[in-house]
Design an enzyme around this catalytic site. Structure first.
Site, PDB file in Angstrom:
ATOM      1  N   SER A   1       1.813  -9.855  -0.876  1.00 50.62           N
ATOM      2  CA  SER A   1       1.445  -8.436  -0.802  1.00 50.62           C
ATOM      3  C   SER A   1       1.719  -7.800   0.557  1.00 50.62           C
ATOM      4  CB  SER A   1      -0.033  -8.264  -1.163  1.00 50.62           C
ATOM      5  OG  SER A   1      -0.851  -9.098  -0.366  1.00 50.62           O
TER       6      SER A   1
ATOM      7  N   GLU B   1      -9.707   6.360   3.463  1.00 50.13           N
ATOM      8  CA  GLU B   1     -10.566   5.364   4.088  1.00 50.13           C
ATOM      9  C   GLU B   1      -9.672   4.173   4.417  1.00 50.13           C
ATOM     10  OE1 GLU B   1     -10.033   5.422   0.892  1.00 50.13           O
ATOM     11  OE2 GLU B   1      -9.542   3.316   0.578  1.00 50.13           O
TER      12      GLU B   1
ATOM     13  N   LYS C   1       0.800  -1.228   0.000  1.00 50.12           N
ATOM     14  CA  LYS C   1       0.000   0.000   0.000  1.00 50.12           C
ATOM     15  C   LYS C   1       0.836   1.285   0.000  1.00 50.12           C
ATOM     16  CE  LYS C   1      -4.371  -1.697   0.883  1.00 50.12           C
ATOM     17  NZ  LYS C   1      -4.214  -2.996   1.568  1.00 50.12           N
TER      18      LYS C   1
HETATM   19  C1  LIG Z   1      -5.133  -4.098   1.369  1.00 47.45           C
HETATM   20  C2  LIG Z   1      -4.412  -5.357   1.130  1.00 47.45           C
HETATM   21  C3  LIG Z   1      -4.775  -6.232   0.065  1.00 47.45           C
HETATM   22  C4  LIG Z   1      -5.962  -5.999  -0.813  1.00 47.45           C
HETATM   23  O1  LIG Z   1      -5.898  -4.854  -1.604  1.00 47.45           O
HETATM   24  P1  LIG Z   1      -5.633  -4.896  -3.172  1.00 47.45           P
HETATM   25  O2  LIG Z   1      -5.958  -3.507  -3.591  1.00 47.45           O
HETATM   26  O3  LIG Z   1      -6.520  -5.907  -3.775  1.00 47.45           O
HETATM   27  O4  LIG Z   1      -4.202  -5.236  -3.355  1.00 47.45           O
HETATM   28  C5  LIG Z   1      -4.000  -7.359  -0.148  1.00 47.45           C
HETATM   29  N1  LIG Z   1      -2.955  -7.662   0.648  1.00 47.45           N
HETATM   30  C6  LIG Z   1      -2.585  -6.873   1.680  1.00 47.45           C
HETATM   31  C7  LIG Z   1      -1.429  -7.275   2.510  1.00 47.45           C
HETATM   32  C8  LIG Z   1      -3.301  -5.699   1.956  1.00 47.45           C
HETATM   33  O5  LIG Z   1      -2.927  -4.933   2.983  1.00 47.45           O
END
Ligand SMILES: *Cc1c(COP(=O)(O)O)cnc(C)c1O
Length: 408
Positions: free
Chosen positions: A389, A122, A100
């Site tokens: 992610s 948000e 993010k």
């Molecule tokens: C917020 C988040 C997601 C989901 O958001 P996307 O916009 O689909 O990437 C996925 N993995 C993590 C670790 C997150 O914090």
């Protein structure tokens, strides 16, 4: 399957000038926001061609966020599956714990260019709120984060982190008191304060130009992975898997591979307790075309267009709409979509921690669940890339509770 069959429009020309990815996307907002969105689109267009902006963005991605992130060979997980070689793209190593921050840095620099001293955002689980609070502290901007009251209670640690970094966290008591309601409040604030306020939206969602812009800020994931894979293996991966909430980490890792038709791309949604009404957040399993919070896409809704309740073990995937670009590539067939259920996620969360010494975020674990299934079906000379992610530190309390372990 040829690229021309699945890519009727080359990826770099999407969305079109109206913000559309085929039938999806667009800009469905009140009149008062049209000017702000138009200004944002223009400022972004100028910035992304400006070497000074790009140099500054790159510098902060390196110094503040910790890019480039590593490409990591998951050796024991590979041996455990007995199939394809599994690699992780380590977005979990970034500052604040997830991908993010890539988008938060990109957008805060745009806010500075527009001379807007106040930021709103948000947040659901709190990861986007924490990333936004961090960049606002760093650049000395005022920051207010809207968060559903239920999420604030579930994610008390992230609320405290945001407040430590100087952000004001506002609880939202409307509706289900979760992410969708927080987005509504943020949009209400933006309408009122649009002159001095920039809204840092946290996923590849919402009205144009957000889905395009957020995607672009995350493209660095796929660009790095591509170069790292070529250096390491001398070729591209056979398959790439990423979890899909709004869809920003997935579009980020997929985008620069869209034209490589030999590379299979798989997005993984939240199957929750299984695919029955109100028990999941897999928009491609029963979602219908509609408009929610600025864009046209697949949405979990009833026959009257009321948004369905959603459920996922991971707050970051628990949202009724999917980013419009995903809807487009799902319909063209370029990206395949699967889902992982809560119980599989719990099991794989522990498996990955034990075998690799890496505790993945519950969101990212959805991608690993599908990765483990796919690796087993693939040959040892094939390569599978999973986008990790985020890290799971934020989730350990919740997992302990589900396992019946008392921490305090
Ligand atoms: C917020 C988040 C997601 C989901 O958001 P996307 O916009 O689909 O990437 C996925 N993995 C993590 C670790 C997150 O914090």
């Amino acid at each position: 399957m040829s690229a021309s069959a699945v890519l009727p429009v080359p990826p770099e020309s999407l969305p079109n000038a109206a913000g559309r990815f085929g039938a999806f996307g667009g800009c469905y907002v009140p009149e008062t926001l049209m000017t702000a969105l138009k200004e944002l689109g223009e400022v972004y267009e100028t910035a992304r061609h400006d070497p000074a902006y790009r140099a500054e963005l790159l510098r902060h991605l390196k110094e503040f966020a910790g890019r480039p992130t590593e490409l990591y060979f998951a050796e024991r997980l590979t041996a455990h599956c007995g199939g394809a070689k599994i690699y992780f793209k380590r977005e979990d190593l970034l500052h604040t714990g997830a991908h993010k921050i890539n988008n938060a840095i990109g957008q805060v620099l745009l806010a500075k260019r527009m001379g807007k001293p106040r930021i709103i955002a948000e947040t659901g689980a709190g990861q986007h709120g924490v990333a936004t609070a961090a960049v606002c502290a760093k650049f000395g901007l005022k920051c207010r984060v809207y968060m559903g009251a239920v999420d604030m209670e579930r994610q008390a640690l992230n609320v405290f982190r945001m407040r430590l970094m100087g952000a004001e966290v506002v609880g939202v008591e409307a509706g289900q008191k979760t992410l969708k309601d927080a987005v509504n409040e943020a949009m209400r604030d933006w309408v009122t304060n649009v002159r001095d306020t920039h809204y840092i939206l946290g996923s590849a969602l919402g009205a144009h130009p957000y889905p395009m812009m957020v995607r672009d800020f995350h493209r660095v994931i796929g660009q790095e992975a591509r170069a790292q894979m070529l250096e390491r293996e001398g070729r591209l991966p056979d398959e790439i898997i990423a979890c899909v909430g709004g869809g920003s980490n997935a579009m980020g890792v997929f985008f620069d591979f869209l034209k490589d038709e030999q590379v299979r791309l798989v997005g993984v949604e939240a199957g929750g307790h299984g695919i029955s009404k109100g028990e999941h957040a897999a928009r491609f399993e029963g979602g219908k075309l509609g408009v929610l919070q600025g864009c046209k896409t697949y949405i979990l809704q009833n026959d009257d267009g009321q948004i369905e309740l959603t459920h996922s073990i991971s707050a970051g995937l628990d949202y009724a709409a999917i980013g419009p670009e995903h809807a487009y590539y799902r319909d063209t067939g370029r990206i395949r979509y699967a889902y992982a259920c809560d119980d599989e996620v719990m099991e794989t969360f522990q498996l990955c921690s034990r075998l690799e010494g890496i505790i993945p975020a519950l969101e990212s674990t959805h991608a690993i669940v599908e990765g483990v299934k796919r690796a087993r079906q693939m040959r040892p000379d094939e390569i599978l890339l999973i986008n990790l992610s985020g890290r799971g530190d934020k989730d350990v309390n919740q997992v302990a509770k589900l396992l019946g372990v008392k921490l305090f």
